[in-house]
Design a protein around this motif. Structure first.
Motif, PDB file in Angstrom:
ATOM      1  N   ARG A  42       0.843  -1.210   0.000  1.00  0.00           N
ATOM      2  CA  ARG A  42       0.000   0.000   0.000  1.00  0.00           C
ATOM      3  C   ARG A  42       0.872   1.252   0.000  1.00  0.00           C
ATOM      4  O   ARG A  42       0.586   2.219  -0.717  1.00  0.00           O
ATOM      5  CB  ARG A  42      -0.928   0.000   1.220  1.00  0.00           C
ATOM      6  N   SER A  43       1.926   1.241   0.777  1.00  0.00           N
ATOM      7  CA  SER A  43       2.817   2.396   0.828  1.00  0.00           C
ATOM      8  C   SER A  43       3.578   2.563  -0.487  1.00  0.00           C
ATOM      9  O   SER A  43       3.746   3.679  -0.975  1.00  0.00           O
ATOM     10  CB  SER A  43       3.820   2.247   1.976  1.00  0.00           C
ATOM     11  N   ALA A  46       2.120   4.531  -3.364  1.00  0.00           N
ATOM     12  CA  ALA A  46       2.144   6.006  -3.294  1.00  0.00           C
ATOM     13  C   ALA A  46       3.416   6.576  -3.917  1.00  0.00           C
ATOM     14  O   ALA A  46       3.474   7.770  -4.204  1.00  0.00           O
ATOM     15  CB  ALA A  46       2.030   6.452  -1.850  1.00  0.00           C
ATOM     16  N   TYR A  47       4.427   5.736  -4.138  1.00  0.00           N
ATOM     17  CA  TYR A  47       5.707   6.200  -4.694  1.00  0.00           C
ATOM     18  C   TYR A  47       5.868   5.688  -6.106  1.00  0.00           C
ATOM     19  O   TYR A  47       6.061   4.497  -6.335  1.00  0.00           O
ATOM     20  CB  TYR A  47       6.879   5.726  -3.825  1.00  0.00           C
TER      21      TYR A  47
END
Length: 51
Positions: A42-43, A46-47
């Motif tokens: 999930r993190s 974002a990148y």
């Protein structure tokens, strides 16, 4: 996130997110205990790598 080479850092983060792990620890912040792989994915979403 601070780094000297953003593209390399993002690529590295995506590689970590691809691992199957129940526990993730870093040099800062709290450990992710249980379903760490899902949290990392999930993190990582974002990148987006620079092109």
């Amino acid at each position: 996130m601070f780094n000297l080479d953003r593209a390399q850092a993002v690529a590295s983060f995506h590689r970590l997110a691809a691992l199957e792990a129940d526990l993730a620890c870093s040099g800062h912040g709290d450990a992710v205990i249980g379903q760490a792989s899902a949290a990392l994915r999930r993190s990582a979403d974002a990148y987006i790598p620079d092109h």
